[in-house]
Motif scaffolding. Structure first.
Motif, PDB file in Angstrom:
ATOM      1  N   ASP A 237       0.840  -1.200   0.000  1.00 32.57           N
ATOM      2  CA  ASP A 237       0.000   0.000   0.000  1.00 32.57           C
ATOM      3  C   ASP A 237       0.871   1.245   0.000  1.00 32.57           C
ATOM      4  N   TYR A 238       0.529   2.212  -0.846  1.00 38.60           N
ATOM      5  CA  TYR A 238       1.248   3.482  -0.907  1.00 38.60           C
ATOM      6  C   TYR A 238       0.246   4.608  -0.773  1.00 38.60           C
ATOM      7  N   ALA A 239       0.738   5.755  -0.314  1.00 39.80           N
ATOM      8  CA  ALA A 239      -0.122   6.936  -0.283  1.00 39.80           C
ATOM      9  C   ALA A 239      -0.079   7.570  -1.662  1.00 39.80           C
ATOM     10  N   GLY A 240      -0.866   7.059  -2.603  1.00 41.33           N
ATOM     11  CA  GLY A 240      -0.871   7.580  -3.965  1.00 41.33           C
ATOM     12  C   GLY A 240      -1.798   6.751  -4.832  1.00 41.33           C
ATOM     13  N   THR A 241      -2.000   7.222  -6.061  1.00 42.91           N
ATOM     14  CA  THR A 241      -2.910   6.524  -6.970  1.00 42.91           C
ATOM     15  C   THR A 241      -2.182   5.388  -7.703  1.00 42.91           C
ATOM     16  N   ASP A 242      -2.967   4.507  -8.340  1.00 46.00           N
ATOM     17  CA  ASP A 242      -2.385   3.441  -9.146  1.00 46.00           C
ATOM     18  C   ASP A 242      -1.571   4.021 -10.304  1.00 46.00           C
ATOM     19  N   GLU A 243      -2.048   5.152 -10.832  1.00 46.56           N
ATOM     20  CA  GLU A 243      -1.351   5.809 -11.938  1.00 46.56           C
ATOM     21  C   GLU A 243       0.042   6.279 -11.501  1.00 46.56           C
ATOM     22  N   GLN A 244       0.111   6.852 -10.292  1.00 51.69           N
ATOM     23  CA  GLN A 244       1.409   7.282  -9.763  1.00 51.69           C
ATOM     24  C   GLN A 244       2.309   6.078  -9.503  1.00 51.69           C
ATOM     25  N   MET A 245       1.721   5.003  -8.984  1.00 53.54           N
ATOM     26  CA  MET A 245       2.491   3.792  -8.746  1.00 53.54           C
ATOM     27  C   MET A 245       3.100   3.288 -10.048  1.00 53.54           C
ATOM     28  N   LEU A 246       2.285   3.294 -11.108  1.00 50.68           N
ATOM     29  CA  LEU A 246       2.745   2.848 -12.420  1.00 50.68           C
ATOM     30  C   LEU A 246       3.943   3.678 -12.889  1.00 50.68           C
ATOM     31  N   GLU A 247       3.846   4.991 -12.757  1.00 52.56           N
ATOM     32  CA  GLU A 247       4.956   5.861 -13.183  1.00 52.56           C
ATOM     33  C   GLU A 247       6.233   5.590 -12.389  1.00 52.56           C
ATOM     34  N   HIS A 248       6.079   5.444 -11.063  1.00 50.68           N
ATOM     35  CA  HIS A 248       7.250   5.202 -10.219  1.00 50.68           C
ATOM     36  C   HIS A 248       7.882   3.836 -10.520  1.00 50.68           C
ATOM     37  N   LEU A 249       7.040   2.839 -10.786  1.00 51.18           N
ATOM     38  CA  LEU A 249       7.569   1.502 -11.102  1.00 51.18           C
ATOM     39  C   LEU A 249       8.335   1.522 -12.416  1.00 51.18           C
ATOM     40  N   ILE A 250       7.821   2.247 -13.410  1.00 50.04           N
ATOM     41  CA  ILE A 250       8.520   2.332 -14.693  1.00 50.04           C
ATOM     42  C   ILE A 250       9.856   3.070 -14.513  1.00 50.04           C
ATOM     43  N   SER A 251       9.844   4.185 -13.772  1.00 53.40           N
ATOM     44  CA  SER A 251      11.088   4.925 -13.548  1.00 53.40           C
ATOM     45  C   SER A 251      12.127   4.071 -12.831  1.00 53.40           C
ATOM     46  N   ALA A 252      11.700   3.416 -11.747  1.00 51.52           N
ATOM     47  CA  ALA A 252      12.636   2.585 -10.974  1.00 51.52           C
ATOM     48  C   ALA A 252      13.145   1.431 -11.832  1.00 51.52           C
ATOM     49  N   GLY A 253      12.233   0.801 -12.590  1.00 54.67           N
ATOM     50  CA  GLY A 253      12.620  -0.315 -13.457  1.00 54.67           C
ATOM     51  C   GLY A 253      13.629   0.114 -14.519  1.00 54.67           C
ATOM     52  N   ARG A 254      13.422   1.304 -15.107  1.00 55.44           N
ATOM     53  CA  ARG A 254      14.353   1.814 -16.115  1.00 55.44           C
ATOM     54  C   ARG A 254      15.739   2.007 -15.524  1.00 55.44           C
ATOM     55  N   ARG A 255      15.790   2.574 -14.319  1.00 51.06           N
ATOM     56  CA  ARG A 255      17.097   2.764 -13.682  1.00 51.06           C
ATOM     57  C   ARG A 255      17.766   1.417 -13.419  1.00 51.06           C
ATOM     58  N   THR A 256      16.976   0.457 -12.900  1.00 44.55           N
ATOM     59  CA  THR A 256      17.529  -0.866 -12.599  1.00 44.55           C
ATOM     60  C   THR A 256      18.108  -1.511 -13.854  1.00 44.55           C
ATOM     61  N   LEU A 257      17.399  -1.365 -14.957  1.00 43.71           N
ATOM     62  CA  LEU A 257      17.800  -2.025 -16.212  1.00 43.71           C
ATOM     63  C   LEU A 257      18.833  -1.230 -17.002  1.00 43.71           C
ATOM     64  N   GLY A 258      19.252  -0.092 -16.452  1.00 44.80           N
ATOM     65  CA  GLY A 258      20.243   0.718 -17.180  1.00 44.80           C
ATOM     66  C   GLY A 258      19.658   1.454 -18.367  1.00 44.80           C
TER      67      GLY A 258
END
Lengths: 186, 186
Positions: free
Chosen positions: B158-179
């Motif tokens: 659970d996060y204090a935010g919308t599913d849309e925000q979660m999606l954006e943060h997951l994509i950003s974090a994933g991009r950094r992880t994958l270089g």
């Protein structure tokens, strides 16, 4: 306890851990453990009254180590140094236990034992906070969640490389995920 | 099948999925499903002869979607664009099914159903290859493993935010992880 009772207890934990690795936790019976050790089931019950007690004793050193890592990381100065110390410690713990951790994370009984411990939720919450510290709000939380679960799972796969190389790659990937640049941290 | 048989089958799958979410898969009996639907257990057996058949039918749309994402990502030009497309698709699938995926990943029966399918291992291997593509060798493999498991787990918190925000943060974090840098990809 006498010296021989301490030795039997430790041998019992070692044998149980080995059987968990090779047969999974759900697939390991007390009968299998007593057969392997060449002792009676009642000798096992002398040390552990239930399966849960035995499982908790197997988990205890890992929980203690994680608590130690959280305490150590908290002493670092600055949120980035704390996140980096927590990451490096967690990766080292996961790699050192790479054949055991996937067995633990996939098991329902482990989840129950951990939830029954008063200290567990607080340790995990502190670890998440420390890992999240280099980024604000939801970005930090999402990064910390990916790193914690991702590293626990990634150590269970086979790679063409040494454990030392795996450790380096996990730290590098974790730093990127958490927004920690190499030159910003100790 | 008649229209009403198709409808019953779909209602059965919907009810089973809801009960899996609220009671876990291991905690959901065929009796609970038949009680909830107001039909007999033999009416369930008409559609699904075993628990495994029912579980596989619940998983089928997710597997089909993942196969589609892998195929789509493969059509992109260049390893970085392929990795980015696979990441974005996987994050969207995970967020859309965020209450179901944690239930599935923690269940032993799901693992057995997936392993019994001839196509599953190949789909996962392709997904890993696509995600790993922006980095060479072990770095790519480790990053892909962290992203796949990490995202599956992170959507369950659970996060204090919308599913849309979660999606954006997951994509950003994933991009950094994958270089994958933001400006390098579409």
């Amino acid at each position: 306890m006498s010296d021989s009772a301490i030795t039997t207890r430790q041998r019992l934990l070692d044998v149980a851990t080995e059987l968990f690795r090779s047969h999974s936790i759900a697939g390991t019976s007390l009968q299998m453990i007593s057969d392997e050790l060449g002792i009676t089931k009642s000798a096992i019950y002398y040390h552990f009254r239930t399966r849960e007690e035995l499982l908790e004793a197997v988990l205890e050193p890992l929980i203690a180590k994680l608590r130690e890592l959280v305490d150590e990381a908290s002493t670092q100065r600055g949120a980035r140094a704390q996140a980096d110390a927590m990451l490096r410690g967690f990766v080292a713990l996961a790699v050192a236990n790479r054949t055991l951790i996937p067995v633990l994370t996939g098991d329902a009984a482990v989840g129950e034992v951990l939830r029954s411990r008063q200290d567990w939720a607080a340790i995990v919450a502190r670890q998440m906070q420390l890992l999240a510290g280099a980024q604000s709000g939801m970005a930090g939380e999402v990064g910390a969640a990916i790193v914690m679960s991702g590293i626990s799972s990634a150590v269970g796969l086979d790679y063409a490389g040494t454990d030392e190389q795996m450790l380096e790659h996990l730290i590098s990937a974790g730093r990127r995920t958490l927004g920690l640049r190499g030159h910003d941290v100790k």
